[in-house]
Design an enzyme around this catalytic site. Structure first.
Site, PDB file in Angstrom:
ATOM      1  NE  ARG A  26      -3.705  -2.406   0.266  1.00 10.14           N
ATOM      2  CZ  ARG A  26      -3.383  -3.611  -0.213  1.00 10.14           C
ATOM      3  NH1 ARG A  26      -2.250  -3.758  -0.902  1.00 10.14           N
ATOM      4  NH2 ARG A  26      -4.175  -4.644  -0.044  1.00 10.14           N
TER       5      ARG A  26
ATOM      6  CB  SER B 203      -9.435  -0.898   4.371  1.00 14.90           C
ATOM      7  OG  SER B 203     -10.099  -2.094   4.009  1.00 14.90           O
TER       8      SER B 203
ATOM      9  CD  GLU C 292      -5.654   1.450   2.265  1.00  8.41           C
ATOM     10  OE1 GLU C 292      -5.606   1.088   1.081  1.00  8.41           O
ATOM     11  OE2 GLU C 292      -6.050   0.705   3.179  1.00  8.41           O
TER      12      GLU C 292
END
Length: 334
Positions: free
Chosen positions: A160, A238, A328
């Site tokens: 990520r 998320s 995130e």
């Protein structure tokens, strides 16, 4: 190119928070995108570049400068490679690859946002991530105004993460090129939940359309497919990444997966077992009723309220398990 004023950021982001924009510039081609960014930089105006707005917590005070909304479209196929404009909606692209019999991103179905954002975050889900297929990223480098092409090595992909993310505001993605595989079958299914839904063993392949349908069904069941009628989809997906920690920091009972010499822990499990289970609400924000890892907003919510709640989640997980969660989505500031 279209110029608007006073548009609230809440209308441009999936979390539906954020105040008014001084100047909203909507661009429909890569050339217009380059021109809009250069104009803002030359004038010294604060600049925010937005695609689908699915990975952003926008400020309540709004934006005192230019917000460039990337609406460029286009997919050009050369052999098994696709060069895609940054504004192309991501899920539309995945649907296109499945229809064209091109494997490689089918497990990334249902993810909101635009194609240009995917290499920045190294978007991933259900055993796939875009780093596995990205072969080139054309960017505008705001440091000198040049347009250049980054190789996968230049992108510095990690879990990520990418060099583009590590240098926020430096690179503006114009196009992304993906190298895919011509096949009616998916890439090997690497995620146990997806394999079970498909009725195949992990590592097997399945028809592309079946994989896409299964992934969308799984995501919809967790409130992670954008739907105006679904309040659980007022989110950024998320909100925290799964933490990668030394094996010595593994948490008893928490699902984990190998990550080199380390282990990757389930952030959803950590959040839930730190006291923030599904449907935990504080004011106008809280966890999704269907997935503890998604933070959602209600009408009237503010970015400050959401970020304060996220901070309490981080503190609770750290206090209980000694693990620090990393958000995130990006909380942008002028």
């Amino acid at each position: 190119m279209q110029l608007l004023t006073g548009v609230p950021l809440s209308e441009l982001t999936t979390l539906r928070v954020g105040g008014p924009v001084d100047r909203l510039v909507e661009v429909t081609t890569a050339d217009e995108l380059v021109a809009a960014v250069r104009e803002a930089d030359d004038a010294g105006r604060p600049l925010l570049v937005l695609g689908g707005g699915s990975n952003v917590v926008a400020p309540d005070a709004g934006w005192p400068g230019d917000v460039v909304a990337v609406r460029s479209r286009g997919v050009v196929r050369t052999g098994d490679a696709l060069e895609v404009q940054a504004g192309e909606p991501w899920d539309d692209l995945v649907a296109h690859t499945v229809a064209e019999g091109l494997a490689g991103i089918e497990a990334l179905s249902g993810i909101p946002g635009s194609t240009g954002a995917t290499p920045v975050q190294n978007v991933g889900a259900y055993g796939q991530e875009v780093a596995q297929t990205v072969t080139a990223v054309q960017v505008l480098d705001r440091r000198d105004g040049s347009v250049r092409t980054l190789s996968p090595a230049d992108c510095g992909f990690g879990y990520r993460d990418s060099a583009l993310k590590q240098h926020p505001g430096v690179f503006v993605v114009l196009t992304v090129t993906f190298g895919l595989e011509a096949s009616p079958l998916s890439m090997p299914v690497g995620y146990a939940e997806l394999a079970k839904r498909l009725g195949v063993a992990p590592g097997d392949r399945a028809p592309l359309a079946d994989v896409r349908a299964a992934v969308v069904e799984l995501r919809r069941g967790k409130g992670m497919v954008l739907d105006p009628g679904d309040p659980d989809s007022r989110s950024a997906g998320s909100f925290f990444t799964n933490p990668v920690v030394p094996a010595s920091m593994a948490v008893e009972g928490c699902p984990s997966w190998p990550a080199g010499e380390d282990v990757k822990l389930s952030a959803a499990w950590l959040v839930q077992h730190a006291g923030f289970g599904r449907g935990t609400r504080e004011g106008h924000v809280g966890t999704s009723s269907r997935h503890s890892l998604a933070l959602t907003t209600e009408p009237g919510a503010t970015a400050d309220e959401l970020l304060a709640f996220a901070g309490r989640v981080v503190d609770a997980v750290r206090d209980r398990f000694g693990v620090t969660l990393v958000p995130e989505p990006t909380a942008v500031r002028p």
